[in-house]
Enzyme design. Structure first.
Site, PDB file in Angstrom:
ATOM      1  CG  ASP A   1      37.946   8.439   4.463  1.00 16.36           C
ATOM      2  OD1 ASP A   1      38.095   8.334   5.828  1.00 16.36           O
ATOM      3  OD2 ASP A   1      37.015   9.032   3.826  1.00 16.36           O
TER       4      ASP A   1
ATOM      5  CG  HIS B   1      37.887  13.588   1.413  1.00 18.60           C
ATOM      6  ND1 HIS B   1      37.886  12.452   1.251  1.00 18.60           N
ATOM      7  CD2 HIS B   1      37.692  13.703   3.013  1.00 18.60           C
ATOM      8  CE1 HIS B   1      37.912  11.381   2.248  1.00 18.60           C
ATOM      9  NE2 HIS B   1      37.518  12.491   3.225  1.00 18.60           N
TER      10      HIS B   1
ATOM     11  CE1 TYR C   1      36.893   9.746  14.647  1.00 17.21           C
ATOM     12  CE2 TYR C   1      38.000  10.289  12.480  1.00 17.21           C
ATOM     13  CZ  TYR C   1      36.769   9.779  13.053  1.00 17.21           C
ATOM     14  OH  TYR C   1      36.024   8.845  12.204  1.00 17.21           O
TER      15      TYR C   1
ATOM     16  CG  HIS D   1      39.232   7.648   9.606  1.00 18.31           C
ATOM     17  ND1 HIS D   1      40.036   8.852  10.080  1.00 18.31           N
ATOM     18  CD2 HIS D   1      38.498   8.025   8.740  1.00 18.31           C
ATOM     19  CE1 HIS D   1      39.728   9.732   9.730  1.00 18.31           C
ATOM     20  NE2 HIS D   1      38.651   9.661   8.720  1.00 18.31           N
TER      21      HIS D   1
ATOM     22  CG  HIS E   1      42.287  10.400   5.008  1.00 17.32           C
ATOM     23  ND1 HIS E   1      42.771  11.260   6.156  1.00 17.32           N
ATOM     24  CD2 HIS E   1      41.033  10.136   5.209  1.00 17.32           C
ATOM     25  CE1 HIS E   1      41.628  11.516   6.616  1.00 17.32           C
ATOM     26  NE2 HIS E   1      40.583  11.098   6.200  1.00 17.32           N
TER      27      HIS E   1
ATOM     28  NE  ARG F   1      28.602  14.035  11.586  1.00 17.54           N
ATOM     29  CZ  ARG F   1      28.822  15.391  12.000  1.00 17.54           C
ATOM     30  NH1 ARG F   1      29.988  15.963  11.960  1.00 17.54           N
ATOM     31  NH2 ARG F   1      27.862  16.049  12.252  1.00 17.54           N
TER      32      ARG F   1
ATOM     33  NE  ARG G   1      32.637  19.560   8.415  1.00 13.09           N
ATOM     34  CZ  ARG G   1      32.747  18.546   9.364  1.00 13.09           C
ATOM     35  NH1 ARG G   1      32.258  18.613  10.396  1.00 13.09           N
ATOM     36  NH2 ARG G   1      33.430  17.321   8.826  1.00 13.09           N
TER      37      ARG G   1
ATOM     38  CG  HIS H   1      38.214  16.592  11.999  1.00 12.11           C
ATOM     39  ND1 HIS H   1      36.976  17.261  11.302  1.00 12.11           N
ATOM     40  CD2 HIS H   1      38.015  15.238  11.778  1.00 12.11           C
ATOM     41  CE1 HIS H   1      36.128  16.253  10.770  1.00 12.11           C
ATOM     42  NE2 HIS H   1      36.615  15.187  11.296  1.00 12.11           N
TER      43      HIS H   1
END
Length: 450
Positions: A317, A266, A120, A57, A55, A81, A207, A204
């Protein structure tokens, strides 16, 4: 053809001495224990297999340390975020390539030889697709090609701001897809991949994806890996209960056909029943202990999960720190802090904490990324050599080497890394580090001056 000779090597059947490994065409052609070194052999001390990073990004490497100032009375994941959204609004494909290459070089230097890029960031700053919808994916593939790391590309479908199909927020405009546009993006991205790269599908989170959308996504690439964020924060769990009447992992296990192709990233907040059910599903828990600690997410119930036979792997991550050993160490330390005990994730059969965690994470990452783990004939030649003169490794043998590396070193223990038979790290440094660093510096200088 390349022949490597190691004083000791971790093989699937255990540690072996005087091991010759022959590499051909990027793969392991033969493994010969109890072999004397021959003329032409490249000699090293300690060999372990490369790990998979499930994982990442990549672009967030450029943010490392930029969010460590308190911005409001209660900082948490959600305030972090918002800062992340502001940073990514500045990025173009060239920036993504430069920052991601820096992250991937560091991954290789610390023992990760394949990465699952949870990708993403698809759209231009105004939220529109680029003329070539795969422009951002192409930047990631460029970074993988430049560094040599194996890539499992995980294009992310993101359509909503919250449960129930809530409209996306302005800060999410660069992520958003509809189902048709996402299918075209996946097709275009797949054509960019190298021979041994892999493609998966990444809804994703619950949510950001409705149940109907999730059902459709699962048909796009039958058999491909499926990665999804689940139960990272308590607020997410509470919102899921309010909407579905079930917690995120509980809902996925009951409704989505979770099995061995899935990686639930997670899964921090689980009940005991969810923990046992996730372990029984055959899925992989994609744990990112360093990021989860940095964001204040919580502690994964690893002790119960592993006792129930659960499979896990590690990811970096947010790339706040990139290091295989650091992720495994933080996983064990989180359990010690919670339980006020030591050796939490060892067993009577596997008393070495480092040995158990390293093998389990490698096996789990191979499953989640559709890669391979192990110095085994036919596998990709992804091998890491450790420096026997590092203070944490001196006079160690067997799994004590893994314990010394994971719990006693600070990145200096890795000497060389071969990825698909090519030596990409030498003397602890990526072979293209200088050029990657220059481009990274120029990119950050421009972005952070904006």
């Amino acid at each position: 053809m390349t022949q490597l000779w190691f004083e000791t090597a971790l093989l699937p059947q255990g540690w072996a001495d005087r091991v010759r490994v022959r590499l051909e065409g990027g793969r392991i052609a033969s493994v010969e224990p109890d072999a004397e070194p021959a003329t032409g052999d490249e000699r090293h001390a300690i060999a372990i297999p490369g790990q998979g990073n499930v994982h990442s990004h990549g672009f967030q490497r450029g943010m490392a340390g930029l969010t460590e100032q308190r911005g409001r009375p209660h900082d948490d994941f959600w305030s972090w975020r918002e800062l992340m959204y502001r940073f990514l609004d500045r990025l173009d494909p060239d920036d993504i390539a430069a920052i991601t290459a820096q992250a991937y070089a560091e991954m290789l230097e610390t023992g990760y030889t394949r990465v699952g890029e949870f990708h993403y960031l698809h759209n231009a700053p105004d939220g529109q697709r680029y003329a070539a919808p795969e422009a951002m994916a192409a930047a990631i593939v460029e970074a993988a090609r430049q560094t040599g790391i194996g890539l499992t590309l995980l294009p992310v479908f993101y359509a909503h701001a919250d449960f129930g199909g809530a409209p996306p927020a302005p800060g999410q405009r660069r992520f958003i897809s509809d189902l048709g546009g996402f299918a075209r993006l996946v097709d275009a991205s797949e054509k960019l991949l190298r021979k041994d790269d892999r493609l998966g599908i990444a809804p994703h989170s619950l949510r950001a994806v409705t149940p109907d959308e999730l059902s459709h996504l699962l048909t796009l690439r039958p058999g491909a890996p499926v990665h999804i964020h689940a139960a990272e924060q308590t607020r997410e769990v509470e919102a899921s209960v309010a909407h579905f009447g079930a917690r995120p992992v509980e809902w996925l296990l009951a409704n989505a056909g979770v099995d061995a192709r899935w990686c639930l990233v997670h899964s921090t907040h689980l009940t005991e029943a969810e923990t046992d059910a996730l372990a029984a599903s055959g899925a992989v828990a994609g744990l990112c202990p360093v990021t989860e600690a940095n964001l204040g997410d919580g502690i994964f119930p690893a002790r119960r999960y592993l006792e129930a036979g659960g499979r896990f792997a590690t990811g970096t991550d947010s790339n706040i720190q990139i290091d295989v050993a650091a992720e495994l160490r933080q996983l064990e330390y989180s359990q010690r802090l919670r339980d006020r005990a030591r050796g939490c994730l060892a067993t009577a059969d596997e008393p070495s904490v480092g040995g158990r965690l390293f093998r389990a994470a490698g096996t789990g990452s191979a499953q989640a990324l559709q890669g391979a783990f192990g110095i085994t004939v036919g596998h990709s030649a992804d091998i890491v050599s450790l420096d026997a003169e590092h203070p944490s490794l001196i006079e160690r043998r067997g799994d004590a080497l893994l314990d010394g590396w994971i719990f006693g070193s600070n990145r200096g223990a890795i000497d060389c890394v071969w990825r698909a038979g090519e030596r990409v790290v030498s003397g602890g440094v990526h072979t293209s580090r200088a050029g990657i660093a220059v481009r990274y510096r120029k990119t950050l200088a421009r972005l952070l001056a904006a």
